[in-house]
Motif scaffolding. Structure first.
Motif, short mmCIF file in Angstrom:
data_model
loop_
_atom_site.label_atom_id
_atom_site.label_comp_id
_atom_site.label_asym_id
_atom_site.label_seq_id
_atom_site.Cartn_x
_atom_site.Cartn_y
_atom_site.Cartn_z
N ALA A 664 0.82 -1.21 0.00
CA ALA A 664 0.00 0.00 0.00
C ALA A 664 0.85 1.26 0.00
O ALA A 664 0.43 2.30 -0.52
N ALA A 665 2.06 1.18 0.57
CA ALA A 665 2.93 2.36 0.61
C ALA A 665 3.34 2.83 -0.79
O ALA A 665 3.66 4.01 -0.98
N SER A 666 3.30 1.92 -1.77
CA SER A 666 3.68 2.31 -3.13
C SER A 666 2.66 3.26 -3.76
O SER A 666 2.94 3.86 -4.81
N LEU A 667 1.50 3.43 -3.13
CA LEU A 667 0.55 4.44 -3.60
C LEU A 667 1.16 5.84 -3.58
O LEU A 667 0.70 6.74 -4.28
N HIS A 668 2.21 6.02 -2.79
CA HIS A 668 2.82 7.34 -2.67
C HIS A 668 3.52 7.78 -3.94
O HIS A 668 3.89 8.96 -4.05
N ILE A 669 3.66 6.92 -4.90
CA ILE A 669 4.22 7.36 -6.18
C ILE A 669 3.29 8.39 -6.82
O ILE A 669 3.73 9.27 -7.57
N GLY A 670 2.00 8.31 -6.48
CA GLY A 670 1.04 9.31 -6.92
C GLY A 670 0.66 10.30 -5.84
O GLY A 670 0.50 11.49 -6.09
#
Length: 787
Positions: A664-670
Motif C-alpha cells: 500500500a505504501a507504493s501508492l505514494h508514487i502518486g
C-alpha cells in the motif's frame, strides 16, 4: 484454542481457598508455580503413591488418586505446550486400571521401566524415564512431584528451571527444592498451576483494544478500561517500565480498580468534551479520571474522583518494572506508601481504611469507600514523590486547569467538517502523544498484538523520525505549530549526536537517546496470551531511507504557513538532502521495518525524491542556495522509480524493483506528486491495491511473506492512503464509503488503534496509534475539499 478454553469455563479447576478448609501453599511453592507457569514447554511428572494418592489409606490395591489432582492433570494436559505424566513403581497395567487417567496423560510403570506408547526408548529407572520424557517433549522446565520411597534419584536429576516437590513428612534429607505436607496440598499445587498456566497461555479475557481510553498530561500517559480499571501506566517516562500493565499481564501486572461494592456493571464511558478527562458511570457511582499538570519534573499525579451513592470497592496493587520489582505497602493516615520501586510512590487517600495482603512477593491493598455527590472521594496516585500531604490546590481547581489546557487549545484549531468530533478527538490524541522533550510517541503502548496469539508484538512508545514528523505535520495542518517546533528542536539535538545525517537511526527514545537492546518480559502473559511482550525495538538498527522525506515536508509546511524559512530549519533540510544524495541508491528495510533482507523499495525511493524535490522548491521560494546536483538527482530518482518500480506482470507499481508483491505504501508514487494522479499506471496501481490488499472496510499493508510467522490485520493508515488515492483518481463515491468504514473503526470514546481484523472484527495493535489518527484527520480535510 481460546474458544475451547472459554467454553470450558464452568468446568475448570478452581483452587479452593484457605477459608474453605483447604490447606495453604507455602510462599516458596507459590513463587515456583508462577515461574513454572511461564515456561514455554512444561513437563509435569508425578509419582502415584504418596503424590496423587495417600500412602496411609490401607489397601493400596484400591488407592484412587485425589479427585482435584485428576481434574488438574486433565486440564494441564489439555493446555498447549504442556505435558503431564505419572511415573510409578506400580506395573503399567495396574497403574492404568487404578488411576483411570485419560490417554493424554502419559503413564510409566514398574519404577520407570514400562513406558506407554509416548516413548520409543526403554528407560531403566525413574530418572531415565523422566529424562526421556523431557527430551521427547523438549521441555524447557520440568516439575517432578514425588511422594513415596525411592524418589530422591529422580529429584536429584532436576536442574536449572526444573522444580522438585517432595510430598509428605520425611525424616531423611531431600533433594527437592520444595516440600509440602500431604496429597491434598499436592492436588492444590496442581490446581493452582492450572490457573496460572492457563492465564499465561491464553491471557485473561482482555478488554477490547479500541475500548481503552487515553489519559495524558503530555508528560505521562495512561490507559483506562471501560470498567474504570487502570490498564496501563509507565513511569518516570512513557517509554519507561510499566507500573500498571494489566492489559498485558492481568491483575498480577498491576491493579488499580474501582467498582461498586454491589458488583454492578459499567453503564458507559466518555471524555469530557474537548479534554483528556475520562468519565466512567456505574449505577450509583461516577468515576472521573485525569492526569494533573505536573508540578515538578519527574512527578506524575493520576487523580481519580468517586462520586455518587454506592459503596465502592478499591483495589490497589502497583507492580513496578512490569511486575519484576517486589513492592510492600505501608498504610498511613493519609494514604499508602509504596516501597520497593526505583522512585517514590504514594496513594493519597485520607481517612481510607486499608486491608493489606501479602502473597510472598508483593503487597496488595483493598478498601471500601463511601462517596456521596456532595462529598466525593478523591484518590491521588503520586509517582515520583513520597509526599502524602494535601495538594495545595483544590481538586476542582486542578480539574478545571486540565480542562482549560486542552479545551482552550482545541478552540484554536481549524477542524474539518467531515467527522468533526472524531477529528477533534484525533487532534487531542496526537497532542497527547507529544512529550515535553519534543519526542512524539508512535503509540502509547507496547506489545498489543497484530495477531491474537501471535508474535508480532512491538514496542511503539518511542519517537520515530517519520512518525513524529507526520504527527506534528497533521497538527500544523489544523493550525497548531508549537508541537512541530518542539519536535524539530528534538530532531536538531538528535542530528547533533551523529557524525553525519545519513547515519541517523529510524527511532530514538523520547529523550532523543539510543535505545537499549530489545528484550522480552517473560513474566507477562501478553494481551490474550500474545507473546512475547517486548521492551525496546530492534528496528532502531535498520536502514530506513524514507525517514528524511517527512521531516523535509514538515519544514516546508511550517515555512509556507509562516511565510518564512528559519535558518536552522534550512540547515536541517540541507542535511536531509545530503543524506539522500549519499545513500538513496541503497536497499533498505522500509517503512514497515520488516525483519528480513533489505530491498530496493519503491516507497523509500519516492521519499528520497520527496526530500530533494521539496528542498529545491523551498530554496526557490525562500531564496536559498541549493546544491546544483539536487535537481538532476531528483529527476534521476524519479525516472528510476517509474521505470524499475513498475511490474508489467502485476500491472502495478510493486513493493520493490525485484518483486511482484504489492504494498500500500507504493501508492505514494502518486500521493507524493512524483506521478500525475491521471497517469494510467498510477490508476492501475490504485486498482491493484484495491483488489489485492483491501478487504471490506480495511486495507492491508502487504500480503507477502515477510520472514515472520503468523499474520496481521488491515492497517488504518493504509486505509487512509487508499481513500486519498480514490479522491485523486476521481473516485469520490468509493472514498466516501471507505472513510465511513474508517470512522466506524473508532472505539466508543473515539480512539483508534493500529489495525483491524475484518474476519474476527476486532481491533489489533498498539493503542492509540498516531498513524491512525493523523490518517483520519488527513482524509477528513481532503473530503471537505472534495465536497
Amino acid at each position: 484454542m481460546q474458544g475451547v478454553a472459554a467454553s470450558r469455563a464452568d468446568a475448570r479447576v478452581r483452587p479452593e481457598r484457605e477459608d474453605d478448609g483447604a490447606p495453604e501453599l507455602p510462599v516458596d511453592v507459590r513463587r515456583r508455580i508462577s515461574a513454572l507457569a511461564r515456561t514455554p514447554r512444561l513437563l509435569i511428572a508425578c509419582d502415584y503413591d504418596g503424590a496423587l494418592t495417600p500412602t496411609d489409606t490401607g489397601d493400596t490395591n484400591t488407592a484412587r488418586p485425589h479427585p482435584l489432582a485428576v481434574r488438574a492433570l486433565r486440564e494441564l494436559a489439555d493446555l498447549p505446550a504442556t505435558t503431564c505424566a505419572v511415573i510409578s513403581s506400580r506395573p503399567l497395567t495396574s497403574l492404568a486400571t487404578l488411576s483411570r487417567l485419560p490417554a493424554e496423560i502419559h503413564l510409566v510403570g514398574a519404577h520407570g521401566t514400562e513406558p506407554d506408547t509416548a516413548l520409543h526408548t526403554h528407560p531403566s529407572n525413574k530418572p531415565t524415564a523422566l529424562q526421556a520424557l523431557r527430551e521427547h517433549v523438549e521441555a524447557t522446565a520440568t516439575c517432578y512431584i514425588g511422594g513415596g520411597d525411592g524418589e530422591e534419584d529422580a529429584l536429584a536429576h532436576l536442574t536449572g528451571p526444573d522444580a522438585g516437590i517432595r510430598v509428605g513428612e520425611h525424616t531423611a534429607p531431600t533433594m527437592a527444592a520444595h516440600t509440602i505436607p500431604d496429597t491434598p496440598t499436592a492436588a492444590l499445587f496442581l490446581a493452582a498451576l492450572v490457573t496460572e498456566r492457563r492465564a499465561w497461555t491464553f491471557g485473561e479475557r482482555p478488554t477490547p483494544i479500541e475500548r481503552l481510553s487515553l489519559l495524558s498530561n503530555q508528560t505521562s500517559v495512561a490507559l483506562v478500561g471501560p470498567d474504570a480499571r487502570l490498564a496501563w501506566l509507565c513511569h518516570p517516562e512513557p517509554d519507561s517500565g510499566a507500573v500498571f500493565a494489566e492489559i498485558l499481564g492481568g491483575r498480577s501486572a498491576g491493579t488499580f480498580a474501582l467498582a461498586p461494592a454491589h458488583g454492578g456493571q459499567p453503564l458507559g464511558q466518555r471524555y469530557e468534551p474537548g479534554t483528556m478527562t475520562v468519565h466512567t458511570r456505574f449505577a450509583g457511582l461516577h468515576v472521573t479520571d485525569y492526569l494533573a499538570h505536573p508540578t515538578q519534573r519527574g512527578r506524575t499525579d493520576l487523580v481519580r474522583v468517586l462520586s455518587g451513592t454506592a459503596p465502592t470497592l478499591v483495589e490497589f496493587a502497583p507492580r513496578p518494572d512490569f511486575g519484576r520489582t517486589p513492592v510492600r505497602l505501608r498504610a498511613h493516615t493519609d494514604g499508602l506508601v509504596v516501597q520497593g520501586a526505583d522512585f517514590p510512590m504514594v496513594l493519597h487517600a485520607p481517612g481510607v481504611q486499608w486491608a493489606i495482603d501479602h502473597d510472598g512477593v508483593h503487597d496488595s491493598a483493598r478498601a471500601t469507600v463511601h462517596p456521596t455527590s456532595e462529598h466525593p472521594v478523591v484518590l491521588e496516585l503520586r509517582l515520583g514523590t513520597g509526599d502524602l500531604s494535601a495538594a495545595p490546590v483544590a481538586e476542582t481547581d486542578r480539574r478545571r486547569a486540565v480542562r482549560d489546557h486542552w479545551a482552550g487549545w482545541l478552540d484554536t484549531l481549524s477542524l474539518p467538517v467531515a467527522a468533526r468530533e472524531l477529528a477533534a478527538r484525533s487532534a487531542l490524541t496526537l497532542r497527547g502523544l507529544c512529550t515535553p522533550s519534543g519526542g512524539v510517541m508512535a503509540a502509547a503502548t507496547t506489545s498489543l498484538p497484530e495477531e491474537i496469539g501471535g508474535v508480532r508484538n512491538w514496542d511503539y512508545r518511542y519517537c520515530w523520525l517519520r512518525d513524529g514528523a507526520l504527527t506534528v505535520r497533521a497538527l500544523v495542518s489544523l493550525g497548531s505549530t508549537a508541537e512541530a517546533d518542539a519536535f524539530l528542536d528534538w530532531v536538531h539535538r538528535v542530528v547533533a549526536t551523529v557524525p553525519s545525517p545519513e547515519l541517523l537511526r529510524p527511532l530514538y527514545t523520547l529523550a532523543g537517546t539510543d535505545l537499549g537492546p530489545e528484550e522480552t518480559i517473560e513474566s507477562l502473559a501478553g494481551y490474550a496470551g500474545s507473546r512475547p511482550v517486548r521492551v525496546g525495538n530492534a528496528a532502531d538498527h535498520q536502514v530506513q531511507l524514507d525517514v528524511f522525506g517527512p521531516v523535509v515536508e514538515l519544514i516546508a509546511d511550517l515555512a509556507h504557513r509562516r511565510g518564512v524559512l528559519a535558518d536552522r530549519d534550512w540547515e536541517l533540510v540541507r542535511s536531509m538532502a545530503e543524506a539522500v544524495a549519499r545513500r538513496w541508491h541503497e536497499p533498505d528495510h522500509g517503512i514497515w521495518e520488516e525483519r528480513d533482507e533489505p530491498r530496493q523499495r519503491v516507497y523509500s525511493k519516492v521519499m528520497c525524491w520527496v526530500t530533494l524535490d521539496r528542498a529545491v522548491r523551498l530554496a526557490g521560494r525562500f531564496g536559498r542556495v541549493v546544491d546544483p546536483v539536487w535537481g538532476p538527482l531528483a529527476a534521476d530518482i524519479a525516472a528510476e522509480v517509474v521505470a524499475k518500480g513498475w511490474n508489467e506482470t502485476v500491472g502495478a507499481y510493486t513493493t520493490a524493483y525485484e518483486g511482484e508483491d504489492l504494498d500500500a505504501a507504493s501508492l505514494h508514487i502518486g500521493l507524493s506528486g512524483l506521478l500525475d494522479p491521471a497517469n494510467e499506471r498510477f490508476q492501475a496501481t490504485v486498482t491493484a491495491v484495491e483488489a489485492g490488499l483491501r478487504q471490506g472496510p480495511t486495507v492491508y499493508r502487504y500480503r507477502r511473506d515477510d520472514g515472520l510467522p503468523g499474520g496481521e490485520g488491515g492497517f488504518h493508515l493504509c486505509t487512509a492512503w487508499l481513500i486519498e488515492a480514490y479522491l485523486l483518481t476521481g473516485r469520490g463515491v468509493e472514498a466516501e464509503e471507505l472513510f465511513a468504514h474508517l470512522v466506524e473503526r473508532a472505539g466508543p470514546t473515539g480512539l483508534i488503534p493500529e489495525e483491524f481484523d475484518p474476519d474476527s472484527e476486532r481491533a489489533l495493535g498498539n493503542h492509540p496509534q498516531a498513524y491512525s489518527h493523523l490518517g483520519l484527520i488527513r482524509c477528513a480535510q481532503l473530503l471537505d475539499r472534495h465536497r
